[in-house]
Write an enzyme that holds these catalytic residues in place. Sequence first.
Site, PDB file in Angstrom:
ATOM      1  N   GLY A   1      -6.290  25.856  15.693  1.00 24.03           N
ATOM      2  CA  GLY A   1      -6.044  24.923  14.918  1.00 24.03           C
ATOM      3  C   GLY A   1      -7.157  25.115  13.234  1.00 24.03           C
ATOM      4  N   ASP A  25       4.442  18.675   8.460  1.00 27.78           N
ATOM      5  CA  ASP A  25       4.423  19.959   8.675  1.00 27.78           C
ATOM      6  C   ASP A  25       5.461  20.377   9.553  1.00 27.78           C
ATOM      7  OD1 ASP A  25       2.607  21.793   7.878  1.00 27.78           O
ATOM      8  OD2 ASP A  25       1.281  21.333   9.174  1.00 27.78           O
ATOM      9  N   GLY A  27       4.892  22.508  29.503  1.00 25.05           N
ATOM     10  CA  GLY A  27       4.612  23.860  29.651  1.00 25.05           C
ATOM     11  C   GLY A  27       3.414  24.788  29.633  1.00 25.05           C
ATOM     12  N   GLY A  60       1.616  26.023  26.988  1.00 28.51           N
ATOM     13  CA  GLY A  60       1.364  25.781  25.653  1.00 28.51           C
ATOM     14  C   GLY A  60       1.749  26.725  25.068  1.00 28.51           C
ATOM     15  N   LEU A  61       3.938  27.612  24.877  1.00 30.80           N
ATOM     16  CA  LEU A  61       3.960  27.913  24.161  1.00 30.80           C
ATOM     17  C   LEU A  61       4.143  27.368  23.380  1.00 30.80           C
ATOM     18  CD1 LEU A  61       5.248  31.046  24.011  1.00 30.80           C
ATOM     19  CD2 LEU A  61       7.503  30.353  25.305  1.00 30.80           C
ATOM     20  N   VAL A 110      -7.972  23.764  20.469  1.00 32.05           N
ATOM     21  CA  VAL A 110      -6.793  23.241  21.418  1.00 32.05           C
ATOM     22  C   VAL A 110      -7.327  23.582  22.849  1.00 32.05           C
ATOM     23  CG1 VAL A 110      -4.729  22.962  22.405  1.00 32.05           C
ATOM     24  CG2 VAL A 110      -4.679  22.853  20.170  1.00 32.05           C
TER      25      VAL A 110
HETATM   26  P1  ADP Z   1      -3.196  22.063  13.694  1.00 24.73           P
HETATM   27  O1  ADP Z   1      -3.658  20.712  13.319  1.00 24.73           O
HETATM   28  O2  ADP Z   1      -5.413  22.374  13.655  1.00 24.73           O
HETATM   29  O3  ADP Z   1      -2.489  23.146  13.117  1.00 24.73           O
HETATM   30  P2  ADP Z   1      -2.272  21.881  16.177  1.00 24.73           P
HETATM   31  O4  ADP Z   1      -1.817  20.624  16.805  1.00 24.73           O
HETATM   32  O5  ADP Z   1      -0.522  22.562  15.362  1.00 24.73           O
HETATM   33  O6  ADP Z   1      -3.677  21.690  15.537  1.00 24.73           O
HETATM   34  O7  ADP Z   1      -2.760  22.248  17.469  1.00 24.73           O
HETATM   35  C1  ADP Z   1      -2.442  24.091  17.032  1.00 24.73           C
HETATM   36  C2  ADP Z   1      -2.370  24.918  18.296  1.00 24.73           C
HETATM   37  O8  ADP Z   1      -1.558  24.255  19.937  1.00 24.73           O
HETATM   38  C3  ADP Z   1      -0.640  24.809  18.066  1.00 24.73           C
HETATM   39  O9  ADP Z   1       0.479  25.632  17.401  1.00 24.73           O
HETATM   40  C4  ADP Z   1       0.061  24.661  19.852  1.00 24.73           C
HETATM   41  O10 ADP Z   1       0.345  26.302  19.464  1.00 24.73           O
HETATM   42  C5  ADP Z   1      -1.453  24.855  20.584  1.00 24.73           C
HETATM   43  N1  ADP Z   1      -1.332  22.893  21.020  1.00 24.73           N
HETATM   44  C6  ADP Z   1      -1.708  22.012  20.283  1.00 24.73           C
HETATM   45  N2  ADP Z   1      -1.227  20.721  20.971  1.00 24.73           N
HETATM   46  C7  ADP Z   1      -0.518  21.536  22.560  1.00 24.73           C
HETATM   47  C8  ADP Z   1      -0.079  20.440  22.977  1.00 24.73           C
HETATM   48  N3  ADP Z   1      -0.424  19.493  23.427  1.00 24.73           N
HETATM   49  N4  ADP Z   1       0.616  21.147  24.655  1.00 24.73           N
HETATM   50  C9  ADP Z   1       0.817  22.704  24.166  1.00 24.73           C
HETATM   51  N5  ADP Z   1      -0.125  23.484  23.090  1.00 24.73           N
HETATM   52  C10 ADP Z   1      -1.013  22.699  22.024  1.00 24.73           C
HETATM   53 MG    MG Z   2      -1.063  22.829  14.100  1.00 28.47          MG
HETATM   54 MG    MG Z   3      -2.963  19.486  11.808  1.00 30.63          MG
END
Ligand code: ADP
Ligand code: MG
Ligand code: MG
Length: 335
Positions: free
Chosen positions: A35, A155, A112, A114-115, A40
Amino acid sequence: TVQDPHQHSTGSEESLAVAGVYRSCYDTLRPVGKGAFGFVRLAQRKSDKQLVVVKFLRKSGVLKDCWVHDRDMGLVAQEISLLARLNHPNIVMLLEAYENECYFQLVMEKHGDGLDLFEFIERCPKITEPLVSYMFRQVVAGLSYLHGKNILHRDVKDENIIMNEHFHMKLIDFGSAAYMEPGKLFHTFCGTLEYCSPEVLLGNSYPGPELEMWALGVTLYTLVFGENPFFDVEETISGHLQPPYFTSPGLMKVLLWLLHPHPKSRATLKDLERDRWTNQEVDISQFSFESVLGCAVTRPTDDKMFHSPKPHPHKDKPHPLSDDIHDIDRLLDTK
Ligand code: ADP
Ligand code: MG
Ligand code: MG
């Protein structure tokens, strides 16, 4: 910085992030995504070996306007306070939240492997319209729930949607979310430029839902065609869509409706909840994740495919559709 004697070779930032009560309850495992203001990780609850996904949110990265006083949690990032109050099958569930001096630790359900939808699209999935409609309607359902609570995600994009092997979709990342209030307009854009609508790019103040619908349209287009609908800001403002090939009229209508240059004519969530294409019958048991992705684990090595940089590149080529879809309103009249 705080020294953590139990961590080694993983870097001081990482040990800073996991420090505190969180670390006494969870073992932090491999990365899941990356992120902008944190990272994450997959993690395992020590008490019952439950796997979870943890987002580490650096406090110094949380913007001034994004802090709230939560009734139960005190001063926290709004992302945490919001997510704690949401409960819907198409929105990721926050299980717990911890904090230390420098980080919040958001413990979320593991959904899942994490996809996210960005990676799914990048793998050139073999999708059909019924499957796309099935995936899409779940995002619509998640957004309808949110908007029903007067919350805008702000977003919406492929990276912020995760999925499992049953094509069950969930919205994540509420770091840009905001409350709608009657008469309230937003004056700044805080999402991702490629997903920004023409009227907002032109600098107009905006109520929010129409921008969200545009972003949903960009997401659907990207899922369908594997490329962004617009190459740059100028092309977005010109609003001229050039899909690389034909889809069914039902899908084309939804795309044109969501990507309508005029916010007042753009599809709403209510429109989509009634839309025939979006709600078409689909037997999801017909689709196996493995066959849609070619292979579940390894990337295809077909030489047509390449690891594209973010965002999905827009293939700049002429195509036969441009004239046919030029008159968007005429097409939408057939709905
Ligand atoms: P940011 O605010 O920095 O964009 P996100 O919350 O979008 O952070 O998380 C970054 C990435 O991590 C996501 O695009 C996704 O690929 C993965 N991710 C985040 N939360 C989860 C979750 N609960 N389960 C699986 N993947 C996740
Ligand atoms: Mg994000
Ligand atoms: Mg964000």
